[in-house]
Design an enzyme around this catalytic site. Structure first.
Site, PDB file in Angstrom:
ATOM      1  N   ARG A  72      -3.379  -8.199   5.575  1.00 62.67           N
ATOM      2  CA  ARG A  72      -3.414  -6.952   4.812  1.00 62.67           C
ATOM      3  C   ARG A  72      -4.332  -5.889   5.409  1.00 62.67           C
ATOM      4  O   ARG A  72      -3.952  -4.733   5.562  1.00 62.67           O
ATOM      5  CB  ARG A  72      -3.866  -7.225   3.373  1.00 62.67           C
ATOM      6  N   THR A  73      -5.554  -6.288   5.729  1.00 65.69           N
ATOM      7  CA  THR A  73      -6.508  -5.296   6.224  1.00 65.69           C
ATOM      8  C   THR A  73      -5.999  -4.696   7.530  1.00 65.69           C
ATOM      9  O   THR A  73      -5.966  -3.472   7.714  1.00 65.69           O
ATOM     10  CB  THR A  73      -7.890  -5.946   6.425  1.00 65.69           C
ATOM     11  N   LYS A 101     -14.063 -15.153  28.710  1.00 62.30           N
ATOM     12  CA  LYS A 101     -15.077 -15.042  29.772  1.00 62.30           C
ATOM     13  C   LYS A 101     -16.476 -14.794  29.219  1.00 62.30           C
ATOM     14  O   LYS A 101     -17.349 -14.304  29.930  1.00 62.30           O
ATOM     15  CB  LYS A 101     -14.689 -13.923  30.738  1.00 62.30           C
ATOM     16  N   HIS A 162     -17.267  -6.727   3.045  1.00 62.31           N
ATOM     17  CA  HIS A 162     -15.917  -6.252   3.361  1.00 62.31           C
ATOM     18  C   HIS A 162     -15.761  -4.894   2.674  1.00 62.31           C
ATOM     19  O   HIS A 162     -15.047  -4.752   1.696  1.00 62.31           O
ATOM     20  CB  HIS A 162     -14.907  -7.273   2.840  1.00 62.31           C
TER      21      HIS A 162
HETATM   22  C1  NCD Z   1     -10.151 -11.163   2.221  1.00 61.68           C
HETATM   23  C2  NCD Z   1     -11.006 -11.322   3.432  1.00 61.68           C
HETATM   24  O1  NCD Z   1     -10.523 -11.510   4.541  1.00 61.68           O
HETATM   25  O2  NCD Z   1     -12.190 -11.274   3.247  1.00 61.68           O
HETATM   26  N1  NCD Z   1      -8.847 -10.764   2.421  1.00 61.68           N
HETATM   27  C3  NCD Z   1      -8.532  -9.463   2.665  1.00 61.68           C
HETATM   28  O3  NCD Z   1      -9.165  -8.797   3.443  1.00 61.68           O
HETATM   29  N2  NCD Z   1      -7.510  -8.946   2.004  1.00 61.68           N
HETATM   30  C4  NCD Z   1     -10.295 -12.298   1.334  1.00 61.68           C
HETATM   31  C5  NCD Z   1      -9.970 -13.658   1.846  1.00 61.68           C
HETATM   32  O4  NCD Z   1      -9.903 -13.921   3.035  1.00 61.68           O
HETATM   33  O5  NCD Z   1      -9.887 -14.520   0.996  1.00 61.68           O
END
Ligand code: NCD
Length: 568
Positions: A72-73, A101, A162
């Site tokens: 998603r991100t 490397k 995040h």
């Molecule tokens: C999350 C992440 O990667 O921190 N997912 C996301 O970015 N949508 C949550 C997760 O990995 O559970």
């Protein structure tokens, strides 16, 4: 030509390494712009949409650097970059020099930065604090080259934060609350220990004036103390429950439920072995529970869900509780705006309080070495105080008791005063190693003649024994500023006495400094921190003081008791 920083737009060239980097007003500005963009997008109002689009997009490179898996991100940023028609570069982590490397991330990023006039890096790694380290170093590098600084957007760093997920989450809550910011009551459920999206809530939820957080997680997956402290410092009201069942039974249930999956890939064996039981505590497995929820309740989840054992089971997908689909869609809109902001396309009309600027302000770069030394000295005075001494001040008698009398030399007194005997001995040892004086001298633990503490429980006043350490180092007649700084950081509260001819000539009282950095004997105790030696990113540790006697790592946010940061 290379772009020049536009000072009238405080967003341009900014980074987002943690949710707290952007002020509450900046965050609200982002949500307002996102609301307008989303509205225009839903109505296919191309004219309004164009006002958000980055001008001269071919000068700007967006780098997707995902060194950990992402769907998603990564895809929402890819699509957001496509909206802007900028140069989109997807960094191939698996075949890169970083993984094949052993190149440092800094070296890689410095090179990529050279490929375009303006750059935005979107970075996901398991190294915590990496975006801040990169933003600081590249700011310095760019300034030296006279070029525009690049932006770094943290797309998830290990168990740390995040922030771009946080902003899409808050945007979604605001939609549910119809843009009211006076109060939010939210439940955080699941793996609060490893889940970085819930950690970012400690600063992201500040967009609401009143915040009530219900934490629903078994103790093994509880929110780390540093984020709990942060929430408390931000004035949040916090309640904790070990399972969904106990939460529902307690009443006062929130209408915003934010679930996170169990992050099995980050768990140690001991927790993973208990997966079934832990998962049960945070899974909404009983359809009967739906009756206990307030009207209008929505469930959210940063996603992905575990396809076999999701904490939000599939029977809920078609119910009005499903808020998570709309939530993930919002990632596209908030990320379009984030790119537009740091590219300087929008933000000129923002007039609120600004957030964190990473990298040394440019005006400081023009200071002379003397000016810098002077400003450092002023800062140092806050925690190293020289106490005036009369020429005749005699050495204290107690320095002659039990330890070798010093007629000329250094006496360090009040070491770890009031601590346990074991702690005092330990501290004496630490002080000796930090100072690295070659003389042996002597030391001991003594009664401190100070506070006579009264004990309310017993009848009348009772003397309580208070101890402290004293160290004497004969024939040492000077101490450097660095040694004083180290001493202040390792043994705050102590006094340093320089003695000549049986009189005290100089005396310093040392207090806990606001920051500890630049010493080779310190390290962050989080093995995933970007400053960890085994990460080989050559980022020196840096701590700032937080409540009580704790010091927080500037990069990964881990809090330490001040005694913990020393490697002696
Ligand atoms: C999350 C992440 O990667 O921190 N997912 C996301 O970015 N949508 C949550 C997760 O990995 O559970």
């Amino acid at each position: 030509m290379f772009g020049v920083m536009n000072d009238s737009n405080s967003f341009r060239g900014r980074s987002l390494t943690a949710a707290g980097d952007w002020s509450v007003e900046e965050q609200r500005y982002l949500y307002e712009k996102t609301r307008l963009l989303k509205q225009a997008w839903l109505m296919n109002d191309t004219e309004t949409l164009d006002t958000f689009r980055i001008q001269a997009p071919k000068e700007l490179s967006v780098w997707l650097m995902f060194l950990e898996p992402s769907t998603r991100t990564k895809e929402s940023f890819r699509n957001a970059a496509n909206f802007h028609n900028v140069q989109l570069n997807v960094f191939d982590a698996a075949t890169s020099s970083i993984s094949k490397k052993s190149e440092s991330l800094l070296d890689t990023v410095k090179m990529l930065y050279g490929y375009s006039q303006r750059s935005i890096f979107i970075v996901r790694t398991k190294m915590e604090g990496v975006c801040l380290a990169l933003a600081e170093r590249l700011a310095d590098y760019a300034d030296r080259l006279g070029r525009e600084r690049p932006s770094f957007l943290n797309a998830g760093d290990g168990r740390h934060e995040h922030p771009t997920q946080e902003f899409l989450d808050e945007f979604t809550f605001l939609e549910q609350l119809q843009w009211r910011t006076d109060e939010i009551h939210i439940a955080l459920i699941g793996d609060l220990l490893h889940g970085r999206t819930v950690h970012s809530k400690a600063d992201g939820l500040r967009v609401f004036q009143k915040v009530i957080v219900d934490m629903v997680a078994p103790p093994e997956l509880a929110m780390p103390q540093n984020y709990v402290s942060r929430m408390e410092e931000n004035g949040f009201e916090i309640r904790t429950y070990p399972s969904i069942q106990t939460y529902l039974a307690a009443g006062k249930v929130s209408s915003i439920w934010y679930f996170t999956r169990l992050q099995l890939e980050r768990m140690g064996d001991e927790i993973r072995d208990r997966e079934v039981e832990l998962r049960k505590a945070v899974t909404f497995h009983d359809p009967q529970w739906m009756k206990l929820l307030p009207d209008g309740t929505k469930f959210y989840h940063p996603l992905p869900r575990h396809r076999e054992r999701p904490v939000i089971p599939n029977f809920l997908d078609q119910t009005p509780l499903n808020g998570w689909d709309k939530q993930s869609g919002n990632g596209y809109f908030t990320r379009i705006i984030e790119l537009a902001l740091v590219a300087g396309q929008i933000g000129q009309d923002f007039s609120g309080e600004g957030g964190r600027q990473i990298g040394k302000p440019k005006h400081l770069r023009t200071l002379s070495i003397e000016d810098i030394a002077k400003s450092k000295e002023i800062k140092m005075k806050e925690y190293i105080t020289e106490i005036p001494v009369k020429h005749t001040t005699r050495i204290e008698d107690q320095w002659k008791v039990g330890i070798k009398p010093v007629d000329d030399g250094l006496v360090i007194d009040h070491i770890a005063k009031g601590k346990t005997l074991e702690q005092i001995w330990d501290r004496i040892d630490k002080v000796r190693r930090i100072l690295e004086f070659s003389v042996r001298g002597s030391h001991g633990v003594f009664h401190s003649n100070l506070p006579k503490v009264t004990n309310g429980e017993t009848n009348g006043a009772k003397k309580q024994k208070v101890f402290k350490g004293i160290m004497s180092l004969p024939d040492i007649n000077s101490i450097t500023q660095t040694q004083l700084k180290k001493l202040a950081a390792a043994s705050p509260g102590c006094t340093v006495n320089l003695i000549a001819n049986q009189s005290v000539r100089k005396k310093y009282r040392l207090q806990m400094p606001p920051r500890i950095y630049n010493f080779s004997e310190i390290s962050c105790k989080n093995p995933e921190c970007v400053t960890a030696r085994q990460a080989y990113q050559n980022v020196p540790p840096h701590f700032y003081r937080t409540e009580g006697e704790t010091f927080t790592c500037l990069y990964c946010g881990r809090r330490h008791e001040y005694t913990e940061i020393w490697d002696l």
